[in-house]
Design an enzyme around this catalytic site. Structure first.
Site, PDB file in Angstrom:
ATOM      1  N   LEU A 240       0.814  -1.221   0.000  1.00 14.14           N
ATOM      2  CA  LEU A 240       0.000   0.000   0.000  1.00 14.14           C
ATOM      3  C   LEU A 240       0.845   1.267   0.000  1.00 14.14           C
ATOM      4  O   LEU A 240       1.854   1.351   0.688  1.00 14.14           O
ATOM      5  CB  LEU A 240      -0.912  -0.009   1.231  1.00 14.14           C
ATOM      6  CG  LEU A 240      -1.823   1.197   1.437  1.00 14.14           C
ATOM      7  CD1 LEU A 240      -3.186   0.751   1.988  1.00 14.14           C
ATOM      8  CD2 LEU A 240      -1.210   2.226   2.393  1.00 14.14           C
TER       9      LEU A 240
ATOM     10  N   ASP B  12       1.213  14.841  11.230  1.00 15.29           N
ATOM     11  CA  ASP B  12       1.445  15.376   9.879  1.00 15.29           C
ATOM     12  C   ASP B  12       2.032  16.792   9.892  1.00 15.29           C
ATOM     13  O   ASP B  12       1.479  17.724   9.281  1.00 15.29           O
ATOM     14  CB  ASP B  12       0.146  15.368   9.027  1.00 15.29           C
ATOM     15  CG  ASP B  12      -0.607  14.048   9.106  1.00 15.29           C
ATOM     16  OD1 ASP B  12       0.040  13.022   9.385  1.00 15.29           O
ATOM     17  OD2 ASP B  12      -1.840  14.048   8.891  1.00 15.29           O
TER      18      ASP B  12
ATOM     19  N   ASP C 173      -0.149   8.772   1.735  1.00 14.69           N
ATOM     20  CA  ASP C 173       0.191  10.189   1.557  1.00 14.69           C
ATOM     21  C   ASP C 173       1.572  10.454   0.950  1.00 14.69           C
ATOM     22  O   ASP C 173       2.548   9.822   1.344  1.00 14.69           O
ATOM     23  CB  ASP C 173       0.217  10.904   2.919  1.00 14.69           C
ATOM     24  CG  ASP C 173      -0.980  10.624   3.778  1.00 14.69           C
ATOM     25  OD1 ASP C 173      -1.897   9.932   3.331  1.00 14.69           O
ATOM     26  OD2 ASP C 173      -0.983  11.098   4.931  1.00 14.69           O
TER      27      ASP C 173
HETATM   28  C1  FRU Z   1      -3.695  10.547   6.066  1.00 16.49           C
HETATM   29  C2  FRU Z   1      -3.042   9.843   7.255  1.00 16.49           C
HETATM   30  C3  FRU Z   1      -2.205  10.816   8.044  1.00 16.49           C
HETATM   31  C4  FRU Z   1      -1.224   9.903   8.709  1.00 16.49           C
HETATM   32  C5  FRU Z   1      -0.969   8.876   7.639  1.00 16.49           C
HETATM   33  C6  FRU Z   1      -0.688   7.501   8.163  1.00 16.49           C
HETATM   34  O1  FRU Z   1      -4.007   9.683   5.046  1.00 16.49           O
HETATM   35  O2  FRU Z   1      -4.022   9.232   8.062  1.00 16.49           O
HETATM   36  O3  FRU Z   1      -2.942  11.605   8.936  1.00 16.49           O
HETATM   37  O4  FRU Z   1      -0.043  10.549   9.098  1.00 16.49           O
HETATM   38  O5  FRU Z   1      -2.120   8.853   6.835  1.00 16.49           O
HETATM   39  O6  FRU Z   1      -0.324   6.653   7.114  1.00 16.49           O
END
Ligand code: FRU
Length: 501
Positions: free
Chosen positions: A49, A173, A52
């Site tokens: 997978l 993030d 982001d």
């Molecule tokens: C967004 C998210 C972020 C997090 C990441 C984990 O898609 O949920 O908030 O850091 O993916 O993979």
């Protein structure tokens, strides 16, 4: 070990990367390579997978882009950062996994973050996700340095701990950027009242961070969590991209499980942490599958962004093939007449080959523009004003399957319908999207097709519709029809592969 796992227990998803046997990995990779839906010029995971985009930056004379990955299966397992490098924003080379979930600060996932060149190194700022025996989450904001040989060294001491008086552990993030004479980091957060917020921190040395407050950019409640906040400046105008979760559809109409939204402001006041004269909230993409877009101000003056094409909590057909999701093309953000435009960077023209032009008069009976499109092309179509018609992409010979674009340039409307575009998926979130356009105006559509991705840019980036679809190999016809005999014209280019298969 089985070649294809079906029962993804938490234990399996969180087992250490080194527990996956070479045999399992080999089988998984060969399964992925057999997929007909693999992409030729969009970043995709080698296996497992992708989510982001992270750390999009320009450093050491090259473009760097990382992404969230779980390489061992098509599920949200324990995350790491995969690293890609490019000289031209088009051809990307895989560099391995420099940030693994292998320290006590990120043992349950190296989550999303950003990158900033500082002197002769690239500073990476990201969220370390950890869980205790009760499976309670803790989020730590962490740092790492990447040197000019692309070696990454994590900083052991966390940069920011979650202040539980203010926020829950849904705190992640970080986007790091220079602002005036210090560094700012904006962080996606849920406050103790379970409201989505964007927290702002400041530092002068990247080690000591001070909480400044929450960003002010709207009066509306932003759901229960804001993910992936991202602030860039286009000629001093702030553009804030973010992903509110649980936003009321009365505050913004959207159909995806979670929207990727933005607002524009006239200026940013650091003293009050305010985006001044903020517009209302808008959808960044009008399609089905965009999330977690990350943007940065590149040293050449452009604001560049890339999106995750995929959504949390949605099943996609490539699950069966051991891989999920991809990134968008790199898009440049600009502001024209107060509107945000997004358009693929001009470097992508490098991929063009074998140009064909077409033109004609629309008729009620469908005309075949091209009978044998490949699955990798760019088409630019100019559709007349005051016309009502349809374009069918990915049509099979019996016209049973196709991606349908219904256009109405009388009242100004475009509807995308993917209900018959191939293997159905995510239907519970609707199979059509409707976009408002200027009325009585010519419509330009620029369409990038790459096997199972379609990125459609309306009027040179005024609106964007991004979607996945899963056609079979017979869906190669491009058809057009219309009721008012208007004249259309267009061009189509084959696009070369930019990725090693
Ligand atoms: C967004 C998210 C972020 C997090 C990441 C984990 O898609 O949920 O908030 O850091 O993916 O993979």
């Amino acid at each position: 070990m089985m070649t294809q796992l079906t029962n993804w227990t938490t234990e399996l998803r969180y087992q250490p990367y080194q527990s996956w046997s070479p045999e399992y990995i080999k089988n998984l990779l060969s399964k992925v390579q057999q997929s007909d839906w693999r992409l030729a010029y969009h970043i995709q995971p080698q296996s497992g997978l992708l989510n982001d985009p992270n750390g999009f930056s320009y450093f050491n004379n090259q473009w760097h882009l990382f992404y969230q990955a779980f390489p061992y299966g098509p599920v949200h397992g324990i995350k790491s950062w995969v690293h890609m490098i490019s000289d031209d924003l088009v051809h990307w080379n895989y560099q391995g996994i420099p940030l693994l979930p292998d320290s006590q600060n990120d043992s349950h996932g190296v989550y999303s973050g950003s990158a900033l060149p500082i002197d002769d190194k690239l500073f990476l700022m990201y969220t370390g996700n950890i869980r205790n025996h009760e499976w309670e989450r803790k989020a730590l904001q962490l740092g790492a340095w990447m040197n000019q040989e692309n070696q990454v060294t994590k900083i052991e001491t966390p940069l920011i701990l979650t202040d539980t008086e203010r926020y829950t552990q849904n705190f992640r993030d970080p986007q790091l950027f220079s602002y005036e004479d210090s560094y700012l980091a904006i962080i996606g957060a849920q406050d103790t009242e379970l409201q989505g917020k964007i927290a702002v921190f400041e530092s002068t040395n990247l080690t000591d961070w001070q909480w400044l407050g929450n960003l002010t950019y709207t009066d509306l409640p932003m759901g229960f969590m804001v993910e992936c906040p991202n602030l860039v400046f286009i000629e001093n105008q702030p553009v804030l991209l973010f992903c509110p979760q649980g936003l009321a559809t009365s505050d913004l109409s959207y159909q995806n499980i979670y929207p990727n939204t933005y607002i524009l402001g006239s200026s940013f006041t650091k003293k009050t942490l305010t985006i001044e004269d903020a517009t209302t909230l808008r959808n960044l993409d009008e399609g089905f599958d965009v999330y977690a877009t990350q943007a940065f101000n590149a040293p050449d003056g452009r604001a560049l962004c890339v999106s995750w094409i995929g959504l949390p909590e949605i099943d996609y057909p490539t699950y069966e093939e051991g891989w999920l999701h991809c990134l968008s093309l790199v898009k440049e953000l600009t502001i024209k007449d107060g509107e945000l435009y997004q358009y693929p960077v001009q470097e992508l023209k490098k991929l063009r080959t074998n140009q064909r032009s077409f033109s004609g008069k629309l008729a009620k009976n469908e005309q075949e523009l091209i009978s044998n499109t490949s699955f990798t092309y760019e088409a630019e179509l100019k559709l007349p004003k005051n016309e009502i018609g349809e374009l069918k992409l990915f049509a099979d010979s019996l016209i049973n399957q196709y991606l349908r674009l219904y256009f109405d340039t009388v009242s100004g409307k475009l509807t995308v319908d993917r209900s018959k575009s191939g293997v159905p998926f995510a239907e519970e979130f609707g199979v059509t999207r409707e976009i408002d356009l200027p009325s009585h105006t010519e419509l330009t559509l620029t369409i990038f097709v790459d096997h199972s991705v379609c990125e459609i840019f309306i009027n040179h980036g005024f609106k964007v519709i991004t979607l996945r679809l899963f056609p079979d190999e017979t869906q190669t016809s491009l058809l057009i029809s219309g009721i008012n005999s208007g004249e259309y014209r267009g061009e189509i280019w084959e696009l070369n592969r930019s990725l090693t298969p």
